[in-house]
Enzyme design. Sequence first.
Site, PDB file in Angstrom:
ATOM      1  CG  LEU A 342      -1.809  -1.234   1.383  1.00 16.50           C
ATOM      2  CD1 LEU A 342      -2.290  -1.378   2.816  1.00 16.50           C
ATOM      3  CD2 LEU A 342      -2.980  -1.141   0.428  1.00 16.50           C
ATOM      4  CD  GLN A 395       3.342  -4.282  -5.875  1.00 13.05           C
ATOM      5  OE1 GLN A 395       3.085  -3.107  -5.656  1.00 13.05           O
ATOM      6  NE2 GLN A 395       2.389  -5.200  -6.017  1.00 13.05           N
ATOM      7  CB  CYS A 426       0.560   0.631 -10.677  1.00 16.77           C
ATOM      8  SG  CYS A 426       0.557   2.366 -10.192  1.00 16.77           S
ATOM      9  CE  LYS A 465      -2.533  -6.214  -5.702  1.00 17.22           C
ATOM     10  NZ  LYS A 465      -3.233  -5.232  -6.547  1.00 17.22           N
ATOM     11  CG  ASN A 528      -6.602  -6.999  -4.091  1.00 18.40           C
ATOM     12  OD1 ASN A 528      -6.129  -6.137  -4.818  1.00 18.40           O
ATOM     13  ND2 ASN A 528      -6.962  -6.749  -2.865  1.00 18.40           N
ATOM     14  N   GLY A 529      -9.879  -7.476  -3.614  1.00 17.60           N
ATOM     15  CA  GLY A 529     -10.902  -6.485  -3.895  1.00 17.60           C
ATOM     16  C   GLY A 529     -12.050  -6.474  -2.920  1.00 17.60           C
ATOM     17  NE  ARG A 553     -10.164   0.329  -2.168  1.00 12.16           N
ATOM     18  CZ  ARG A 553     -11.272   0.631  -2.852  1.00 12.16           C
ATOM     19  NH1 ARG A 553     -11.737   1.858  -2.838  1.00 12.16           N
ATOM     20  NH2 ARG A 553     -11.898  -0.297  -3.556  1.00 12.16           N
TER      21      ARG A 553
END
Length: 687
Positions: A342, A395, A426, A465, A528-529, A553
Amino acid sequence: MTSGEGKHDGGDLLPNDAESEYVSGGNNAEAELSVLELVAKARAPVKKDFLRTPGDRLPVIDAASIHAVAESENTATSKVSTTKKSKRQQKKERQVAKKSAENICNAVAKANDVNACPYGKDCRFNHDLEAFLAQKPPDLPGKCPFLDTRKPCPYGAACRFSGTHDMLTDLASRPLEAEKEELNNLRKDFQKILWKNHAVFPRADAQLMSLGILGKGKRKTPNCVSVEVTDVITMEIDPASQAMKVEGDVVDKQNNGTTFTNCELVENEKVTSEVAGGEDEEDAPARKKSKAYPTMPPDSAGTVSLGTASESPTSGDDAECRLTVREKKLVDFRGKLYVAPLTTVGNLPFRRVCKQLGADITCGEMAMCTNLLQGQASEWALLRRHRSEDLFGVQICGAYPDTVARTAEMIEKESEVDFIDINVGCPIDLVVNKGAGSCLLTKPTRLKQIVMATSGSLDTPLTVKVRMGYYEGKNCVQSFIGDIHDWGASALTIHGRTRQQRYSKVADWEYIYKTSYLASENLQVLGNGDIFSYTDWNEHISAAKLSTCMLARGVLIKPWLLTEIKEQRHWDISSAERFDIVKDYVRYGLQHWGSDAKGVETTRHFLLEWLSYMHRYIPVGLLEAIPQKLNWRPPLYYGRNDLETLMASDSAADWVRISEMLLGPPPASFSFTPRHKSNAYDRAENG
């Protein structure tokens, strides 16, 4: 994502007319809707007794009742800036400030002696200890954060908690902890090698040559890469010639087994590195970079690799076998709680808080390969690892196979990491416009080359990712998920949105489910999400062929989500418990960024960035329906006490008030500009 490379700017969850109705209509309109109607409109169903109108003022909290609040008469007026100073103005202010009484030399402050600095009059910082102490603001409440480490405070008189340093005498008899608190610090000597562009990447370059990616330019690189290393090789920099020397015996198999001893690596002339393969040849501009190649006796050529013959990547009939993805030590992601990388908020102090609350796997913030190769200290700081992070990855993000492969080899050699992740998700313009991040989803040939070249340069597991695709409605992960394990990836994380969606709309978990069944049996697939409760976690884990789910998040807004998943419960956490978590973060931040004036303000800055997410949490006891969903927009509401009400505020000025409770009043020149709009529920700084 990387630090400072750019920020997300996604769309809105609600149409503009719906959002304006929500803001202008106030909570009177909210109270007239049923729970189901509110949920259907992505509005949080807060109990009517706690709703407040926009005109209501928040209560002023009694400073003394929160344990660590600054004295009210010393509290300065907090300012929230909407504009940012230019880099030139910031640099000029820093240069002027260095010689001011506020910036005491670290050596002088630590030893409390004006003669302690080895640079004397040539030092760039102030040596007037009396002037510094005269203008130094009062100590902050609490004790020095370094007392917990059982080590002397490295800031001495400059520490904002210096009044508690006499407590160190009580710790003198206790044994010091031998282990370093933080790992992966950039060595100064290696940074100088990067600055001079003298670093060599033998494994990466050999792998790039074998793939046909490296070797075109003004001066051809050696054609023969079939070299056997017969002894362990060491490297060093020759101070006189500034050349890299290699000690060891090398056997050139294509020249009758001739053995060369103590080959010398020297800096080659400028060469052009091109990306080969299909569609990328047209859009990849020639990029000139200085490389380092070995010099051999006449009529011979070869590539030297560190280590033994079994580690030397070669090509041709006599090629040695490199480690395949099946032979590498793998990271078992199955069922583990994995906190996503993050940007800005996912720093080392935040990850320590996550480990404390139940995280199993952590990953550093996204770092740009080009910045790491240039030796930028701020970018290398993103690779820092605390010793409590027992399963840790980094990452990286890059646009071309050579930069990514060399960066990965360099990180494996210089840092302690358990896996390296490549960011192909990204969405920010600054990264995408350079051909990195989500842009790679439109260039499958280049993506394949990056994964193959990087995997072949590593013994460490490689993960990737991605997002579902670049354009909305044109998902592409299904086209390569069956092959990416053969390319060298051991795990693949799928974010259930496209680049064009950024963080708008709900994550498409149906696509993640279907795509996971197309993966190789040996490939670990992660989803993810929008995971914001243990029920979300359970639903996704049980519904598809997934090893685990990545938390992003949801952990920013409520890091105790990790505890909820571990204990399988909805935690109605109190405001005091939430404030204790914030206090832990501040203590870790002062240990990481420093307890002097600069470290305090750096800690304050990152705390405010975190609070810009954390205020979106709605306590369980205030909801008509649970659990809270990530895309719910909360109305204005009162908490069950004054602190809970303050923590629910979406005003940056109120976030500053919270920071003052632990870090005291900010300096007169303080200003804070949030990285994202506080009410933008579709924006987040993770890749």
